[in-house]
Every structure is written in C-alpha cells, then in structure tokens.
Write an enzyme that holds these catalytic residues in place. Structure first.
Site, PDB file in Angstrom:
ATOM      1  N   MET A   1       0.835  -1.204   0.000  1.00  0.00           N
ATOM      2  CA  MET A   1       0.000   0.000   0.000  1.00  0.00           C
ATOM      3  C   MET A   1       0.879   1.267   0.000  1.00  0.00           C
ATOM      4  O   MET A   1       0.969   1.935  -0.998  1.00  0.00           O
ATOM      5  CB  MET A   1      -0.910  -0.042   1.222  1.00  0.00           C
ATOM      6  CG  MET A   1      -2.126   0.798   1.059  1.00  0.00           C
ATOM      7  SD  MET A   1      -3.588   0.233   1.932  1.00  0.00           S
ATOM      8  CE  MET A   1      -3.166   0.423   3.628  1.00  0.00           C
ATOM      9  N   CYS A   2       1.550   1.567   1.071  1.00  0.00           N
ATOM     10  CA  CYS A   2       2.433   2.725   1.209  1.00  0.00           C
ATOM     11  C   CYS A   2       1.637   4.033   1.326  1.00  0.00           C
ATOM     12  O   CYS A   2       0.579   4.181   0.739  1.00  0.00           O
ATOM     13  CB  CYS A   2       3.426   2.918   0.067  1.00  0.00           C
ATOM     14  SG  CYS A   2       4.578   1.555  -0.098  1.00  0.00           S
ATOM     15  N   GLY A   3       2.160   4.961   2.096  1.00  0.00           N
ATOM     16  CA  GLY A   3       1.561   6.287   2.197  1.00  0.00           C
ATOM     17  C   GLY A   3       2.596   7.320   1.800  1.00  0.00           C
ATOM     18  O   GLY A   3       3.757   7.215   2.178  1.00  0.00           O
TER      19      GLY A   3
ATOM     20  N   ARG B   1      -0.954   3.040   6.426  1.00  0.00           N
ATOM     21  CA  ARG B   1      -0.707   2.624   5.044  1.00  0.00           C
ATOM     22  C   ARG B   1       0.654   1.963   4.872  1.00  0.00           C
ATOM     23  O   ARG B   1       0.937   1.411   3.811  1.00  0.00           O
ATOM     24  CB  ARG B   1      -0.810   3.820   4.095  1.00  0.00           C
ATOM     25  CG  ARG B   1      -2.191   4.431   4.043  1.00  0.00           C
ATOM     26  CD  ARG B   1      -2.268   5.490   2.968  1.00  0.00           C
ATOM     27  NE  ARG B   1      -2.056   4.925   1.653  1.00  0.00           N
ATOM     28  CZ  ARG B   1      -3.005   4.418   0.879  1.00  0.00           C
ATOM     29  NH1 ARG B   1      -4.250   4.434   1.294  1.00  0.00           N
ATOM     30  NH2 ARG B   1      -2.723   3.909  -0.295  1.00  0.00           N
TER      31      ARG B   1
ATOM     32  N   THR C   1       5.877   6.442   3.989  1.00  0.00           N
ATOM     33  CA  THR C   1       5.812   5.358   4.958  1.00  0.00           C
ATOM     34  C   THR C   1       5.502   4.086   4.187  1.00  0.00           C
ATOM     35  O   THR C   1       4.582   4.049   3.370  1.00  0.00           O
ATOM     36  CB  THR C   1       4.830   5.679   6.104  1.00  0.00           C
ATOM     37  OG1 THR C   1       4.806   4.573   6.977  1.00  0.00           O
ATOM     38  CG2 THR C   1       3.437   6.006   5.614  1.00  0.00           C
TER      39      THR C   1
END
Lengths: 299, 226
Positions: free
Chosen positions: A1-3, A32, A149
């Site tokens: 996902m990653c933010g 995330r 993140t």
C-alpha cells in the site's frame, strides 16, 4: 500500500514550521505502511561551490570519529559534518562526483541517501512517529519536503530500501504503487550511466527521471515521457532543488489528493493527512487526473 | 440526538451500536464528531437511522447502507456508499474514487466533485453529483442513473448496459459503446425527480443524456482476433 505525503511552501513565513507540518501529515499515513519511513527536506541550500551529501550507516558501533578525520584530511578542515543519529550530513567544498567516488572507493559500507545543494534525506526502519522523533524532523525548516511510509511488497524491509530515493543532484522521488518493467529499465539506465544502490523498483523511477533531466528534459517533459516508458501502477511525488511535482499513472490506480492555498501546496495518499494543515478548510482540494503532470516551482 | 466523538470512542463501538438498531424503536438520530478521515464510518447500517458525520470521512463511509440517511458535512474518501442497497448517503464536499461502486439501490449525493470511476459497476443505484466527475464514470454499469451537474472526464459510460447518464457540462470523451440519446419526456421526468430528491438546483432542460449503444450485447466475429 504505502503512504506518501508532500508539502511545498508558498508563503516564506511558513518555512520554519515545514518539519512540524510534514511530520503531522506523515504520522496520519502510518496505517498505510508500518515497515519504514523516510523524509526528504529541501532547505535554503549550501553556499556557492559546496555540495551537501548525506550518508547513513546501519552499524550502531560505526566509527564516525574515524570517518570525520578522513573526510577532513581529504576535503579540508573547513568541511562541515553534522551528525544526526546514524546519518551524517557532509557539507564540503568539492564536486559531488568527486565525493561520491571517494565514498564508493573508501567507504562502501556507507549508504548515500542524498546528494545536491539543498536536499537532505533521512530514512529508517520503523513507524513514522519513531523515525520522526529519532531525527528531530519536527524542528526542521525548509521550502518543501516529501515523506514516505512503506508497506514493502517487492523488495526487503531494510533501511536502504526505505524511500525517498534520490539518484541525482537534489532530485528525490516517493512512490506508492508497483512498477512492472523496472528490471529491464534498470539495465537500460545502467547502460546510460545511472548508478543504483538497491533492487527497489522506486529507485528505478528516480533513476529514470535523473537520466531524462541529464538529457536536457525539463521535469515536466521527463514525467510526460515517463507515462510512455514507465509501466506499472504508481503515484509519484517528486522534489527538485526548486520544484515539486505529482503524477499518477494513466489508469489512476493509486490514490492521491492535492490541496492548495495561498500559503502551501500539499499532496497525500489520503485526505486525512492534509486535514492536519492550517487553513485546510479554505483550501482548493482535488484528485489529480491520471497521466497529467502537476508541478509547482519556487519563484 | 446521540453525539459520538471518535476522538474518544472506538469506531468499532460506533458501528456495532448502529448495527444493533432498526430505527423503528429506540434511538434514531446520531451525530458523529471528529471523524478526521477515519475509514469505514457507518458501514453496514440496516435501520432507518439519521446519521450526520461532522467533518471529513475516510474510505467506504456509508458502505452497504440499507434504509439509513447518512450525511457527511466534509469530504469523503474512496468507495463512498459502496454497494449501497437503499437509503440516502450525502456528501457536502468532494468524494474520492469509486463513489457508489456496485450500488444496487438508494441514492448517493455528492454536492461537490466525485473523482474517478464514480458509479463503477453500478446495479440500480442513483447518483447525483453537484460538480464534476473524473474519468471512467459508470464503467461497466448495469442499471440506475447518474446525474452530473458539471463536467465529465474521459471515457464516460464505458461498456455500460442499461444506464442513463445525465450531464449538464462538457464530456471530455465517451467510452466504448456510450452515445448521446434523445432527452424524451420519460428521461426528463427521471432527471427532474432525481434533482428534486437530491435537493440540487439545476435546470433539467440544460442537460444532455447519454446511454448504451447496445453494440456489446452480442459477440461479433469481426472483432475476434484469429
């Protein structure tokens, strides 16, 4: 996902609180991606003729004192070396290429996070809240910044595999998504002289932009060309020494929200990160269209 | 009116409380404060409740809604009212991607803009957008109506079955097999009623209507790659 988050300050009075605002945004994106976090901060810039290079060591017992002695011996006693936890920010009277070559030959154990005149990148395994506190990000000022993140999918959870990635002077990229043609593209770029430090797909995207900029493209032109040549699902936020850009792939698969006021431009994977900013209630808020370059530059 | 502060109480407790009510007896009216973009607020409600979310909600707000009347006073994240069955979900600000995706009934109102893929795979829901919609609005939709008071992005109505897409502004491009239709009395009545239900002021006569060309219903050997 990653933010991913990005903040570009338009009102100079807000520059002193850049670190504070970016920290609040990044912490909101913790869910995330809890694996690692990283921050790129652009501040005023080094004085003429100097270069700023950030290196990190993952060895807690690393002999930084010995390293400092060597740097001063080679690059002069006026060399500035600012330690921040396991990162060292070197401000030297030298050419970037010379310093990079010296580091590669004499200190291959160190990982270079950034190189340029006004960029500094800090990255580490762990939650955003811990990484922010470790490096004192809240106290940092500057004109623009990016944060990431990570929820690792295609390569290992390591400090060096953390974003942001910087492959050229003052150029930095954070990525949410996954690339499909990064292995072949990495080989192509290596042929053109771009050097990579990891197996990570996002570093390839950063390397692609570095190559195109070296070839004379503007950032906007390089990103337009990227729609044809970079295959995969992606939202990128990109920083240069004086600019900030956001793009989504031609399908628009990965989320992104943009917001702008007279004081700032902000980008985030989700709205709640932007909700922390002052004046957000009067901001223009929209979702970027796919395959369209959004960019802002300092006057 | 019961006020629930999501800074103080757990989202799961709120949703469990809402699931336990049918709205016919007991509490009926709720106000949720400090949503701060949290995901899954008021998902799976199955009762005639009035729920107001004061502020910005995250993904999937009002998902799978049945019977309830849900209002978000700020913006919403992706998947607003996903798979809505009945009732009304309203957002006063902008909505992110996939608004009303796969919705089977009820009404979704976005007073601002709705982003990409609004109404994707919709199966009977009605969606009214006060502003613009992004690309691929109503992609693969089967039935229902979409009203767009502003502009529509690329590939409007791509591969739709039986939908009415009412657009007042410009359409950047039409998707495969989507074409402009005649605004007959029946369609004008549907549009007028939807604007009225959504409480959005617009002149129905200024809209154009788009629908399926019905060229994708049958296999065409000419299109096969041999």
């Amino acid at each position: 996902m990653c933010g991913i988050v990005g903040l570009f300050i338009k009102n100079p009075a807000m520059e002193k609180s850049l670190g504070e605002h970016l920290s609040n945004m990044l912490i909101e994106m913790t869910e995330r991606g809890p694996d690692s976090a990283g921050i790129a901060i652009y501040d005023g810039g080094a004085s003429a003729g100097t270069v700023r290079i950030t290196v990190l060591s993952t060895d807690p017992d690393y002999s930084w004192e010995q390293f400092k002695k060597e740097v001063r011996a080679v690059f002069g006693v006026s060399s500035k070396i600012e330690m921040n936890s396991n990162h060292a920010v070197l401000i030297l009277q030298a050419e970037a290429r010379t310093v990079q070559g010296w580091l590669k030959q004499n200190h291959p154990e160190l990982y270079m996070t950034s190189s340029g005149t006004n960029i500094t990148i800090f990255k580490e395994i762990g939650l955003p809240v811990d990484v922010i506190s470790k490096f004192g990000i809240r106290g940092m000022s500057g004109s623009h910044a990016l944060g990431h993140t990570r929820m690792a999918t295609e390569s290992a959870v390591t400090t060096s595999g953390s974003h942001p990635f910087s492959t050229g002077a003052d150029l930095c990229l954070v990525h949410n998504g996954s690339m499909s043609n990064h292995n072949r593209m990495r080989r192509t770029l290596e042929f053109h002289g771009v050097e990579f430090q990891t197996e990570n797909d996002s570093e390839v995207a950063a390397g692609y932009l570095t190559w195109r900029l070296q070839e004379g493209d503007t950032l906007d032109e390089a990103l337009e060309r990227g729609f044809e040549e970079l295959d995969g699902f992606y939202t990128f936020a990109i920083g240069t020494h004086d600019g900030f850009a956001v793009v989504r792939d031609p399908i628009g698969a990965k989320p992104a929200i943009l917001a702008e006021t007279d004081d700032w431009v902000a980008m985030a994977s989700e709205f709640r990160a932007i909700a922390t900013l002052p004046g957000v209630e009067n901001a223009k808020i929209w979702e970027p269209e796919p395959a369209r370059v959004y960019s802002w530059y300092k006057n | 009116m019961i006020e629930i502060d999501l800074d103080k109480s757990e989202l799961r407790a709120l949703n469990a409380k809402l699931h336990s009510l049918d709205g016919k007896t007991g509490e009926k009216s709720f106000k949720v404060v400090n949503p701060n973009g949290k995901h899954n607020i008021a998902v799976g409600v199955d009762g005639e409740l009035d729920i107001t979310i004061e502020g910005h909600a995250g993904h999937y707000v009002g998902g799978m809604n049945k019977h309830a009347n849900i209002t978000v006073t700020g913006n919403s994240g992706a998947g607003l009212a996903e798979n809505i069955m009945s009732g009304v979900v309203r957002v006063k600000g902008n909505a992110s991607q996939y608004t009303g995706a796969t919705g089977r009934g009820g009404l979704v109102v976005v007073e601002g803009d709705a982003a990409a893929r609004c109404g994707i795979s919709m199966k009977g829901v009605d969606i009214v957008v006060g502003g613009n919609v992004g690309h691929m609005c109503a992609f693969l939709g089967q039935s229902g109506n979409v009203v767009v008071c502003g502009d529509a992005g690329d590939a409007l109505g791509d591969s739709i079955f039986e939908l009415n897409l009412f657009v007042q502004g410009n359409v950047k491009s039409l998707g495969t097999d989507c074409e402009e239709k005649e605004m007959d009395a029946e369609k004008l009545a549907i549009l007028t009623q939807l604007l009225d239900q959504a409480k959005i002021k617009a002149d129905p006569k200024k809209f154009k209507v788009y629908g399926p060309g019905r060229n994708l219903y049958n296999f065409k050997v000419d299109n096969a790659v041999l």
